[in-house]
Motif scaffolding. Structure first.
Motif, short mmCIF file in Angstrom:
data_model
loop_
_atom_site.label_atom_id
_atom_site.label_comp_id
_atom_site.label_asym_id
_atom_site.label_seq_id
_atom_site.Cartn_x
_atom_site.Cartn_y
_atom_site.Cartn_z
N THR A 93 0.81 -1.21 0.00
CA THR A 93 0.00 0.00 0.00
C THR A 93 0.85 1.26 0.00
OG1 THR A 93 -1.78 -1.14 1.17
CG2 THR A 93 -1.80 1.26 1.26
N VAL A 97 0.25 2.95 -3.79
CA VAL A 97 -0.72 4.05 -3.88
C VAL A 97 -0.08 5.35 -4.36
CG1 VAL A 97 -2.35 5.47 -2.58
CG2 VAL A 97 -2.29 3.00 -2.20
N HIS A 100 0.91 4.91 -8.01
CA HIS A 100 -0.26 4.91 -8.88
C HIS A 100 -0.72 6.34 -9.17
CE1 HIS A 100 -4.16 3.12 -10.31
NE2 HIS A 100 -4.57 4.35 -10.03
N SER A 180 0.52 -3.74 -11.07
CA SER A 180 -0.73 -3.05 -10.76
C SER A 180 -0.92 -1.79 -11.59
CB SER A 180 -0.76 -2.69 -9.26
OG SER A 180 0.15 -1.65 -8.97
N VAL A 184 -3.88 1.56 -14.51
CA VAL A 184 -3.88 2.95 -14.06
C VAL A 184 -4.76 3.84 -14.95
CG1 VAL A 184 -1.93 3.78 -15.44
CG2 VAL A 184 -2.33 4.72 -13.14
N SER A 187 -7.70 6.05 -13.60
CA SER A 187 -7.24 7.20 -12.83
C SER A 187 -6.71 8.30 -13.74
CB SER A 187 -6.14 6.77 -11.84
OG SER A 187 -6.64 5.84 -10.91
N LEU A 232 -8.35 9.97 -5.44
CA LEU A 232 -7.61 8.79 -5.90
C LEU A 232 -6.81 8.16 -4.77
CD1 LEU A 232 -6.29 10.00 -9.38
CD2 LEU A 232 -8.24 8.51 -8.91
N ASN A 236 -7.69 4.31 -3.84
CA ASN A 236 -6.64 3.33 -4.09
C ASN A 236 -6.07 2.76 -2.79
OD1 ASN A 236 -5.91 3.09 -7.13
ND2 ASN A 236 -6.26 5.27 -6.81
N SER A 240 -6.03 -1.13 -2.22
CA SER A 240 -4.75 -1.83 -2.02
C SER A 240 -4.76 -2.65 -0.74
CB SER A 240 -3.60 -0.82 -1.99
OG SER A 240 -3.71 0.05 -0.88
N THR A 243 -6.20 -5.93 -1.76
CA THR A 243 -5.67 -6.58 -2.96
C THR A 243 -5.66 -8.10 -2.79
OG1 THR A 243 -3.83 -6.56 -4.53
CG2 THR A 243 -3.27 -6.45 -2.21
#
Length: 317
Positions: A93, A97, A100, A180, A184, A187, A232, A236, A240, A243
């Motif tokens: 995470t 995050v 991302h 991951s 994207v 986003s 976001l 996210n 996460s 996940t």
């Protein structure tokens, strides 16, 4: 006197008609949202409440629940796999995050300069989001294979020796994090929409004052889209912490037992194993409530910090 009574009577009738219309509108509104309310009550609220009860029981799905109080939560504190899976999840995470959000921001800034071609690139960036998570897990094994993977092949062209992404415990989570970024695109579209709402006159004024591109990005663009970036960040972070599919498909669903996959043991995967592989449903329910509490705590902290760091149009923070 008479005119006053007539006016009062008209006002009363008008108020009654308005109340009748308001009641009719309310009934219509409740009627339209009733399917969602029924679905929420049956498929969300009741399972949530029942899982809270199950977390206080010893339940194996086959036999009736046996109430054990807080024993499941005490067992959580003593289970080394809990600490390991939480550590893996936090590692994922904390890195995934921000990465991302940064990648989404960078691609959106590039798309903003694409002109007429932006429509094509928006579609190209978004399409990977439609890939099923199971397929992404399989792609990870193909792309990040230490011997014949595409990623190491590309690194070899530049003279770099790629790591064993799928077998070296130190590289398992970085590989999952990089994979991951395949999704994207959604986003990117959200950030691009926010960028197009930034007033042009702010950039024009900054140019006149001598601000360069980096200064305009840091001082104008990012603060103006801070609400979107924060959205976001929240979404996210929640995702996460939960996940599951990609990592489970790549490291647990294939039946590969030639190496330890503890590096990919995320909290949601261990929860799934306890509930559906070992049939420790009460223990899994306790794990789910602990995860809920962690996500709630992290979200509250983010909301508190947002009041200081996130700028919203209108001057409110």
């Amino acid at each position: 006197m008479t005119s006053g009574l007539l006016a009062t009577s008209k006002a009363v009738r008008h108020s009654e008609r308005k109340s009748a219309v308001s009641a009719h509108d309310s009934r219509a509104a409740w009627l339209f949202i009733s399917p969602w309310l029924i679905g929420f009550a049956i498929f969300t609220a009741w399972p949530l409440i029942y899982s809270g009860y199950l977390s206080l029981t010893d339940y194996d799905v086959i036999n009736a629940p046996n109430f054990v109080g807080l024993d499941n939560y005490r067992q959580l504190a003593a289970d080394p796999k809990i600490a390991q899976s939480l550590g893996n999840t936090l590692y994922y995470t904390v890195i995934q995050v921000p990465l991302h959000v940064l990648v989404a921001l960078g691609l959106a800034l590039l798309l903003q300069r694409a002109g007429r071609a932006s429509g094509f690139f928006r579609t190209a960036f978004f399409l990977p989001k439609m890939t099923p998570p199971v397929a992404i897990g399989i792609m990870l094994l193909l792309l990040f294979n230490g011997q014949s993977g595409v990623i190491n092949g590309v690194l070899g062209w530049f003279g770099f020796q790629g790591p064993s992404w799928t077998t070296d415990p130190n590289w398992v989570k970085p590989g999952l994090i990089l994979m991951s970024l395949w999704t994207v695109g959604s986003s990117v579209i959200i950030v691009l929409a926010a960028l197009r709402e930034v007033p042009d006159h702010l950039h024009d004024a900054a140019k006149i004052d001598g601000a360069n591109s980096w200064q305009r990005l840091v001082r104008i663009t990012i603060p103006m889209i801070g609400g979107t970036l924060f959205f976001l960040l929240i979404v996210n972070t929640i995702a996460s912490f939960q996940t599951f599919t990609e990592a489970y498909t790549a490291y647990f669903g294939s039946g590969n037992t030639t190496y330890s996959n503890d590096a990919a043991l995320f909290y949601a995967i261990y929860l799934f194993q306890q509930g559906f592989e070992y049939l420790h449903m009460g223990y899994a329910s306790a794990m789910a409530w602990v995860l809920f509490a962690i996500i709630m705590a992290v979200t509250v902290v983010q909301l508190v910090l947002s009041k200081k760091f996130v700028f919203y149009l209108g001057g409110h923070r």
